[in-house]
Design a protein around this motif. Structure first.
Motif, PDB file in Angstrom:
ATOM      1  N   ASP A  24       0.860  -1.180   0.000  1.00  0.00           N
ATOM      2  CA  ASP A  24       0.000   0.000   0.000  1.00  0.00           C
ATOM      3  C   ASP A  24       0.900   1.234   0.000  1.00  0.00           C
ATOM      4  OD1 ASP A  24      -1.699   2.113   0.489  1.00  0.00           O
ATOM      5  OD2 ASP A  24      -2.772   1.155   2.141  1.00  0.00           O
ATOM      6  N   LEU A  25       0.894   1.973  -1.099  1.00  0.00           N
ATOM      7  CA  LEU A  25       1.799   3.120  -1.244  1.00  0.00           C
ATOM      8  C   LEU A  25       1.453   4.260  -0.285  1.00  0.00           C
ATOM      9  CD1 LEU A  25       2.294   3.237  -5.127  1.00  0.00           C
ATOM     10  CD2 LEU A  25       3.673   2.107  -3.371  1.00  0.00           C
ATOM     11  N   ALA A  26       0.278   4.195   0.324  1.00  0.00           N
ATOM     12  CA  ALA A  26      -0.053   5.200   1.343  1.00  0.00           C
ATOM     13  C   ALA A  26       0.590   4.869   2.681  1.00  0.00           C
ATOM     14  CB  ALA A  26      -1.576   5.285   1.508  1.00  0.00           C
ATOM     15  N   ARG A  27       1.093   3.635   2.801  1.00  0.00           N
ATOM     16  CA  ARG A  27       1.671   3.179   4.075  1.00  0.00           C
ATOM     17  C   ARG A  27       3.197   3.063   4.028  1.00  0.00           C
ATOM     18  NH1 ARG A  27      -2.155   0.123   6.900  1.00  0.00           N
ATOM     19  NH2 ARG A  27      -0.639   0.131   8.599  1.00  0.00           N
ATOM     20  N   VAL A  28       3.747   2.884   2.848  1.00  0.00           N
ATOM     21  CA  VAL A  28       5.192   2.684   2.731  1.00  0.00           C
ATOM     22  C   VAL A  28       5.753   3.469   1.549  1.00  0.00           C
ATOM     23  CG1 VAL A  28       5.013   0.329   3.655  1.00  0.00           C
ATOM     24  CG2 VAL A  28       5.069   0.684   1.175  1.00  0.00           C
ATOM     25  N   LYS A  29       7.032   3.704   1.587  1.00  0.00           N
ATOM     26  CA  LYS A  29       7.766   4.245   0.445  1.00  0.00           C
ATOM     27  C   LYS A  29       8.439   3.057  -0.239  1.00  0.00           C
ATOM     28  CE  LYS A  29      11.483   7.473  -0.787  1.00  0.00           C
ATOM     29  NZ  LYS A  29      12.528   8.375  -0.253  1.00  0.00           N
ATOM     30  N   MET A  30       8.150   2.843  -1.512  1.00  0.00           N
ATOM     31  CA  MET A  30       8.596   1.624  -2.180  1.00  0.00           C
ATOM     32  C   MET A  30      10.110   1.445  -2.140  1.00  0.00           C
ATOM     33  SD  MET A  30       6.217  -0.407  -3.111  1.00  0.00           S
ATOM     34  CE  MET A  30       7.066  -1.492  -4.260  1.00  0.00           C
ATOM     35  N   GLU A  31      10.864   2.518  -2.272  1.00  0.00           N
ATOM     36  CA  GLU A  31      12.322   2.407  -2.224  1.00  0.00           C
ATOM     37  C   GLU A  31      12.808   1.804  -0.904  1.00  0.00           C
ATOM     38  OE1 GLU A  31      11.776   5.331  -5.543  1.00  0.00           O
ATOM     39  OE2 GLU A  31      10.807   4.940  -3.614  1.00  0.00           O
ATOM     40  N   ASP A  32      12.001   1.928   0.137  1.00  0.00           N
ATOM     41  CA  ASP A  32      12.406   1.436   1.458  1.00  0.00           C
ATOM     42  C   ASP A  32      12.060  -0.028   1.686  1.00  0.00           C
ATOM     43  OD1 ASP A  32      13.329   3.965   2.045  1.00  0.00           O
ATOM     44  OD2 ASP A  32      11.517   4.561   3.137  1.00  0.00           O
ATOM     45  N   VAL A  33      11.223  -0.612   0.843  1.00  0.00           N
ATOM     46  CA  VAL A  33      10.727  -1.965   1.138  1.00  0.00           C
ATOM     47  C   VAL A  33      11.122  -3.018   0.114  1.00  0.00           C
ATOM     48  CG1 VAL A  33       8.788  -1.105   2.501  1.00  0.00           C
ATOM     49  CG2 VAL A  33       8.484  -1.491   0.031  1.00  0.00           C
ATOM     50  N   VAL A  34      11.550  -2.603  -1.084  1.00  0.00           N
ATOM     51  CA  VAL A  34      11.945  -3.569  -2.107  1.00  0.00           C
ATOM     52  C   VAL A  34      13.402  -3.975  -1.917  1.00  0.00           C
ATOM     53  CG1 VAL A  34      10.256  -2.826  -3.806  1.00  0.00           C
ATOM     54  CG2 VAL A  34      12.485  -1.678  -3.698  1.00  0.00           C
ATOM     55  N   TYR A  78      17.125  -4.055   6.579  1.00  0.00           N
ATOM     56  CA  TYR A  78      16.456  -4.098   7.878  1.00  0.00           C
ATOM     57  C   TYR A  78      16.270  -2.690   8.438  1.00  0.00           C
ATOM     58  CZ  TYR A  78      15.810  -8.968   9.347  1.00  0.00           C
ATOM     59  OH  TYR A  78      15.340 -10.243   9.492  1.00  0.00           O
ATOM     60  N   GLU A  79      17.283  -1.863   8.263  1.00  0.00           N
ATOM     61  CA  GLU A  79      17.238  -0.515   8.825  1.00  0.00           C
ATOM     62  C   GLU A  79      16.369   0.429   8.003  1.00  0.00           C
ATOM     63  OE1 GLU A  79      21.332   0.534   8.978  1.00  0.00           O
ATOM     64  OE2 GLU A  79      21.792  -0.754  10.710  1.00  0.00           O
ATOM     65  N   ALA A  80      16.153   0.097   6.737  1.00  0.00           N
ATOM     66  CA  ALA A  80      15.408   0.990   5.855  1.00  0.00           C
ATOM     67  C   ALA A  80      13.941   1.103   6.242  1.00  0.00           C
ATOM     68  CB  ALA A  80      15.517   0.510   4.408  1.00  0.00           C
ATOM     69  N   SER A  81      13.328  -0.030   6.664  1.00  0.00           N
ATOM     70  CA  SER A  81      11.909  -0.013   6.999  1.00  0.00           C
ATOM     71  C   SER A  81      11.545  -1.286   7.761  1.00  0.00           C
ATOM     72  CB  SER A  81      11.049   0.068   5.731  1.00  0.00           C
ATOM     73  OG  SER A  81       9.692  -0.188   6.000  1.00  0.00           O
ATOM     74  N   PRO A  82      10.628  -1.180   8.726  1.00  0.00           N
ATOM     75  CA  PRO A  82      10.155  -2.399   9.404  1.00  0.00           C
ATOM     76  C   PRO A  82       9.347  -3.293   8.469  1.00  0.00           C
ATOM     77  CG  PRO A  82       8.863  -0.494  10.079  1.00  0.00           C
ATOM     78  CD  PRO A  82      10.008   0.029   9.281  1.00  0.00           C
ATOM     79  N   TYR A  83       9.028  -2.785   7.268  1.00  0.00           N
ATOM     80  CA  TYR A  83       8.245  -3.544   6.300  1.00  0.00           C
ATOM     81  C   TYR A  83       9.069  -3.969   5.085  1.00  0.00           C
ATOM     82  CZ  TYR A  83       4.671  -1.355   9.167  1.00  0.00           C
ATOM     83  OH  TYR A  83       3.922  -0.928  10.232  1.00  0.00           O
ATOM     84  N   ASN A  84      10.383  -3.867   5.203  1.00  0.00           N
ATOM     85  CA  ASN A  84      11.217  -4.283   4.080  1.00  0.00           C
ATOM     86  C   ASN A  84      11.079  -5.790   3.854  1.00  0.00           C
ATOM     87  OD1 ASN A  84      13.901  -5.280   2.779  1.00  0.00           O
ATOM     88  ND2 ASN A  84      13.878  -3.077   2.409  1.00  0.00           N
TER      89      ASN A  84
END
Length: 454
Positions: free
Chosen positions: A13-23, A39-45
């Motif tokens: 959901d792009l309203a919840r995450v920044k794609m660069e941080d999770v892919v 791991y450090e980029a996002s808790p949803y990576n």
């Protein structure tokens, strides 16, 4: 028959995450340093699912696979990942700069589910050998998560560019896009990945029909593919459903009925793949250099003396891979602590020593390197390499050479890349090359879409 299917993907959901941080890059290209950065980029990576951290306290009940499954479930429950409302195919393009050049290329294809075939069915073809350890790891992950989070990179041939014209516009693979992409993300290598969601049933069925007669070659993802085939066979037996049931009936025009979308007979019968046309521009294959370490009593002069039986030897001032570009026939550079050498194969000697191989393989640099240099000269056959882990596979020539100059390794072999024609000839003949014979660039980004089995 190559069966492909649309699917309702899980997407961030792009309203919840920044794609660069999770892919992420594919799991087998993630170094420990990259894993930590993700791991450090996002808790949803997505790294937490495809290549999570392991801990000394792990047990059969609590481990990297169970954590991956729990993480994926939590993200779905919390809406971080949401399932699409209707089945779709996904146009996918990657715009990138070719390493060590100023050339900009765009590689285009599409993401869909691909039916899982045994190699004996002669629909899907491999081009290199695999490591058993990697397959057991992926099997454990697939069974725990019940999801395919990464794509297999599949090649096919279509000089008419049928899918490209349908997805990207009437001007073919270099034409203007029909609509703006619904997702664009730039990875850590500066590659721009764009995705288009395609839900029109008529368009989907035209692509499905166009792909039906294609032979597929695995470019990247051999381990995941073979693991998925094994999983599909296991589930086929458990569910008492045939893996290769007849395809949906076609109409008299050779097309699927209007509005009818094909689907696998059971979820595990297919997995997520990106399909790329070999006849379209944009494909880049990089070399994968070999670095050998742990050789007892290794002597550079002794090695060169032995190698001179099979190769013409020329000493080089420096291990510059540009020297390979000017050679005809098979050649590679040996970088040692005592000197650097260009080894050019003696054709008549190679013909004799490799006469047990098909002609299409005898002249491949990577085959001669493994069969003659590693095996005969250094005593490292494939079984020994797999058991000892004495060969490292390195993309960058400078990195490979530095491992020798630092004393970390005994010798490095810099090699030319396999060509697309060579890969096609070997694969469609049912042959395989040594592990890590190719390095397709750029890699498919993980996290653009997920195929959930449940």
């Amino acid at each position: 028959m190559a069966r492909i299917y649309p699917f309702r993907a899980l997407r961030y959901d792009l309203a919840r995450v920044k794609m660069e941080d999770v892919v992420t890059q594919p799991y087998d290209k993630i170094t420990p340093a990259m894993q930590q950065r993700y791991y450090e980029a996002s808790p949803y990576n997505l790294v937490r699912v495809i290549l999570g951290k392991q801990f000394p306290s792990d047990t059969e009940q609590e481990n990297v696979y169970t954590r991956a499954a729990e993480t994926l479930h939590a993200w779905r429950k919390d809406g971080i990942l949401a399932e699409e409302s209707e089945p779709a195919l996904y146009g996918y393009s990657q715009t990138y700069q070719v390493p060590h050049s100023n050339e900009i290329r765009e590689r285009r294809g599409f993401i869909a589910l691909g039916h899982l075939y045994d190699y004996a069915d002669k629909v899907v073809y491999r081009h290199e050998q695999t490591f058993p350890k990697h397959k057991s790891d992926r099997m454990s992950l697939f069974k725990a998560t019940r999801a395919y989070c990464e794509q297999i990179y599949m090649l096919y041939s279509d000089p008419a560019f049928t899918a490209e014209k349908l997805i990207f516009g009437v001007n073919g693979p270099n034409g203007a896009d029909t609509t703006p992409a619904d997702l664009a993300v730039t990875d850590e290598y500066g590659v721009v990945h764009r995705v288009w969601k395609l839900t029109d049933p008529n368009l989907i069925n035209l692509i499905v029909t166009a792909m039906a007669d294609k032979k597929l070659i695995i470019a990247d993802g051999h381990h995941r593919y073979e693991t998925s085939v094994a999983y599909a066979k296991e589930r086929s037996a458990q569910l008492k459903l045939p893996l290769n049931q007849p395809f949906e009936p076609m109409g008299e025009d050779g097309k699927l009925p209007a509005g009818h979308l094909p689907a696998p007979s059971f979820p595990e019968a297919a997995m997520m793949m990106t399909f790329v046309n070999m006849d379209a521009p944009g494909i880049t294959i990089l070399p994968t250099h070999r670095v050998v370490h742990g050789l007892e009593g290794f002597s550079s002069p002794d090695f060169i003396t032995k190698a001179s039986v099979y190769f013409t030897i020329k000493e080089l001032d420096k291990p510059d891979v540009s020297a390979l570009a000017n050679t005809t026939g098979t050649a590679f550079i040996a970088a040692t602590g005592d000197g650097n050498y260009l080894l050019t194969a003696k054709p008549e000697v190679m013909e004799d020593i490799l006469k047990d191989l098909p002609a299409r393989q005898r002249h491949l640099d990577v085959v001669q390197l493994h069969r003659v240099v590693l095996d005969k000269l250094l005593g490292l056959d494939q079984e020994t390499i797999t058991r000892l882990g004495s060969v490292a596979y390195i993309r960058e020539a400078d990195e490979a050479v530095s491992m020798v100059t630092s004393g970390e390794a005994n010798i490095a072999f810099l090699i030319k890349p396999i060509t697309l024609d060579q890969l096609k000839d070997v694969s469609l003949a049912g042959d395989v090359m040594p592990q890590k014979s190719t390095d397709f660039y750029p890699k498919l980004l993980s996290g653009l879409a997920i195929y959930a089995l449940d």
